[in-house]
Write a protein that holds these residues in place. Structure first.
Motif, PDB file in Angstrom:
ATOM      1  N   ILE A  14      31.473  -7.130 103.446  1.00  0.00           N
ATOM      2  CA  ILE A  14      30.955  -7.553 104.748  1.00  0.00           C
ATOM      3  C   ILE A  14      31.259  -6.430 105.729  1.00  0.00           C
ATOM      4  O   ILE A  14      32.421  -6.082 105.950  1.00  0.00           O
ATOM      5  N   VAL A  15      30.210  -5.844 106.309  1.00  0.00           N
ATOM      6  CA  VAL A  15      30.353  -4.722 107.223  1.00  0.00           C
ATOM      7  C   VAL A  15      30.053  -5.210 108.642  1.00  0.00           C
ATOM      8  O   VAL A  15      29.013  -5.817 108.890  1.00  0.00           O
ATOM      9  N   VAL A  16      30.998  -4.920 109.547  1.00  0.00           N
ATOM     10  CA  VAL A  16      30.895  -5.404 110.924  1.00  0.00           C
ATOM     11  C   VAL A  16      31.112  -4.253 111.901  1.00  0.00           C
ATOM     12  O   VAL A  16      32.212  -3.705 111.968  1.00  0.00           O
ATOM     13  N   PRO A  17      30.084  -3.864 112.665  1.00  0.00           N
ATOM     14  CA  PRO A  17      30.278  -2.838 113.694  1.00  0.00           C
ATOM     15  C   PRO A  17      30.831  -3.452 114.982  1.00  0.00           C
ATOM     16  O   PRO A  17      30.467  -4.571 115.346  1.00  0.00           O
ATOM     17  N   PHE A  18      31.706  -2.722 115.658  1.00  0.00           N
ATOM     18  CA  PHE A  18      32.289  -3.164 116.924  1.00  0.00           C
ATOM     19  C   PHE A  18      32.206  -2.042 117.950  1.00  0.00           C
ATOM     20  O   PHE A  18      32.419  -0.884 117.619  1.00  0.00           O
ATOM     21  N   ILE A  44      36.200  -7.296 103.945  1.00  0.00           N
ATOM     22  CA  ILE A  44      35.671  -7.172 105.297  1.00  0.00           C
ATOM     23  C   ILE A  44      35.991  -5.762 105.783  1.00  0.00           C
ATOM     24  O   ILE A  44      37.149  -5.336 105.760  1.00  0.00           O
ATOM     25  N   ILE A  45      34.944  -5.062 106.188  1.00  0.00           N
ATOM     26  CA  ILE A  45      35.097  -3.704 106.700  1.00  0.00           C
ATOM     27  C   ILE A  45      34.642  -3.721 108.156  1.00  0.00           C
ATOM     28  O   ILE A  45      33.450  -3.898 108.442  1.00  0.00           O
ATOM     29  N   ALA A  46      35.587  -3.569 109.075  1.00  0.00           N
ATOM     30  CA  ALA A  46      35.283  -3.514 110.502  1.00  0.00           C
ATOM     31  C   ALA A  46      35.232  -2.051 110.910  1.00  0.00           C
ATOM     32  O   ALA A  46      36.149  -1.280 110.613  1.00  0.00           O
ATOM     33  N   VAL A  47      34.144  -1.665 111.579  1.00  0.00           N
ATOM     34  CA  VAL A  47      33.979  -0.266 111.976  1.00  0.00           C
ATOM     35  C   VAL A  47      33.889  -0.200 113.499  1.00  0.00           C
ATOM     36  O   VAL A  47      32.970  -0.758 114.096  1.00  0.00           O
ATOM     37  N   ASP A  48      34.871   0.464 114.101  1.00  0.00           N
ATOM     38  CA  ASP A  48      34.861   0.626 115.555  1.00  0.00           C
ATOM     39  C   ASP A  48      34.081   1.878 115.920  1.00  0.00           C
ATOM     40  O   ASP A  48      34.258   2.931 115.317  1.00  0.00           O
ATOM     41  N   ASN A  49      33.223   1.751 116.922  1.00  0.00           N
ATOM     42  CA  ASN A  49      32.329   2.841 117.320  1.00  0.00           C
ATOM     43  C   ASN A  49      32.790   3.507 118.618  1.00  0.00           C
ATOM     44  O   ASN A  49      31.979   3.788 119.493  1.00  0.00           O
ATOM     45  N   GLY A  50      34.092   3.718 118.747  1.00  0.00           N
ATOM     46  CA  GLY A  50      34.615   4.427 119.911  1.00  0.00           C
ATOM     47  C   GLY A  50      34.923   3.530 121.090  1.00  0.00           C
ATOM     48  O   GLY A  50      34.759   3.949 122.249  1.00  0.00           O
ATOM     49  N   SER A  51      35.369   2.328 120.829  1.00  0.00           N
ATOM     50  CA  SER A  51      35.681   1.387 121.911  1.00  0.00           C
ATOM     51  C   SER A  51      36.706   1.969 122.874  1.00  0.00           C
ATOM     52  O   SER A  51      37.637   2.673 122.473  1.00  0.00           O
ATOM     53  N   THR A  52      36.537   1.639 124.155  1.00  0.00           N
ATOM     54  CA  THR A  52      37.477   2.082 125.181  1.00  0.00           C
ATOM     55  C   THR A  52      38.325   0.917 125.687  1.00  0.00           C
ATOM     56  O   THR A  52      39.145   1.099 126.579  1.00  0.00           O
ATOM     57  N   ASP A  53      38.112  -0.270 125.128  1.00  0.00           N
ATOM     58  CA  ASP A  53      38.944  -1.423 125.474  1.00  0.00           C
ATOM     59  C   ASP A  53      39.933  -1.664 124.327  1.00  0.00           C
ATOM     60  O   ASP A  53      40.211  -0.767 123.551  1.00  0.00           O
ATOM     61  N   ALA A  54      40.428  -2.862 124.172  1.00  0.00           N
ATOM     62  CA  ALA A  54      41.448  -3.168 123.159  1.00  0.00           C
ATOM     63  C   ALA A  54      40.853  -3.564 121.803  1.00  0.00           C
ATOM     64  O   ALA A  54      41.580  -4.086 120.949  1.00  0.00           O
ATOM     65  N   ALA A  77      23.536   1.773 114.053  1.00  0.00           N
ATOM     66  CA  ALA A  77      23.091   2.147 112.708  1.00  0.00           C
ATOM     67  C   ALA A  77      24.097   3.094 112.047  1.00  0.00           C
ATOM     68  O   ALA A  77      24.468   2.899 110.891  1.00  0.00           O
ATOM     69  N   ALA A  78      24.546   4.112 112.773  1.00  0.00           N
ATOM     70  CA  ALA A  78      25.534   5.049 112.221  1.00  0.00           C
ATOM     71  C   ALA A  78      26.838   4.328 111.896  1.00  0.00           C
ATOM     72  O   ALA A  78      27.492   4.613 110.888  1.00  0.00           O
ATOM     73  N   THR A  79      27.195   3.375 112.732  1.00  0.00           N
ATOM     74  CA  THR A  79      28.424   2.617 112.521  1.00  0.00           C
ATOM     75  C   THR A  79      28.304   1.743 111.277  1.00  0.00           C
ATOM     76  O   THR A  79      29.216   1.685 110.448  1.00  0.00           O
ATOM     77  N   ARG A  80      27.180   1.049 111.135  1.00  0.00           N
ATOM     78  CA  ARG A  80      26.958   0.239 109.925  1.00  0.00           C
ATOM     79  C   ARG A  80      26.960   1.124 108.676  1.00  0.00           C
ATOM     80  O   ARG A  80      27.553   0.777 107.658  1.00  0.00           O
ATOM     81  N   ASN A  81      26.275   2.249 108.747  1.00  0.00           N
ATOM     82  CA  ASN A  81      26.203   3.148 107.588  1.00  0.00           C
ATOM     83  C   ASN A  81      27.577   3.664 107.189  1.00  0.00           C
ATOM     84  O   ASN A  81      27.854   3.841 106.000  1.00  0.00           O
ATOM     85  N   CYS A  82      28.441   3.900 108.147  1.00  0.00           N
ATOM     86  CA  CYS A  82      29.827   4.314 107.853  1.00  0.00           C
ATOM     87  C   CYS A  82      30.515   3.235 107.016  1.00  0.00           C
ATOM     88  O   CYS A  82      31.162   3.534 106.011  1.00  0.00           O
ATOM     89  N   GLY A  83      30.356   1.982 107.417  1.00  0.00           N
ATOM     90  CA  GLY A  83      30.950   0.873 106.666  1.00  0.00           C
ATOM     91  C   GLY A  83      30.332   0.710 105.295  1.00  0.00           C
ATOM     92  O   GLY A  83      31.035   0.454 104.312  1.00  0.00           O
TER      93      GLY A  83
END
Length: 146
Positions: A14-18, A44-54, A77-83
């Protein structure tokens, strides 16, 4: 193979972009951890895309039950592909970080997976949390979410 000589259950990744979704991380990840899996193992693979919050620290709070990756290249798309590249599963399930999954979401997606050819795609309805918002009403008229 398992110790009993039976083939090991297939794995679903399960790939989840954040991106800046700290307030929704707990709801999303807890909904995924609570999945009934129809006999499938899942990661579960969570991929953070450079969040500036917590967001990133909230995701790390769920480790090691989930894998947390970071992707600096902007875009979902790039974030999902990373996962997807990091996935170990035979099957990939995608869900967005601002969503939560019904407890039977994964079981429903995998119900026929063993009978489908490789590279098959399955999906299900996308339901708004509040169906009475203007965006939800508009979406019902523009997109077929069934």
């Amino acid at each position: 193979m398992t110790e009993t000589g039976n083939p090991a259950p297939a794995i679903v990744s399960i790939v989840v972009p954040f991106l800046n979704l700290a307030s929704g991380v707990d709801r999303c990840i807890r909904s995924l951890l609570a999945q009934s899996s129809n006999g499938f193992n899942f990661e579960i693979i969570a991929v953070d895309n450079g969040s500036t919050d917590a967001t990133l620290s909230r995701l790390h709070a769920f480790a090691p039950r989930i894998r947390v990756l970071e992707r600096a290249t902007p875009g979902a798309a790039a974030t999902r592909n990373c996962g997807i590249r990091a996935a170990q599963g035979r099957y990939i399930a995608l869900i967005d970080g601002d969503c939560s999954a019904d407890r039977h979401w994964l079981a429903a997606l995998t119900a026929r997976a063993r009978d489908l050819p490789d590279h098959a795609i399955v999906g299900g309805p996308i339901l708004p949390r509040d169906p009475n918002t203007l965006v939800a009403i508009f979406s019902r008229h523009v997109f077929d979410q069934r």
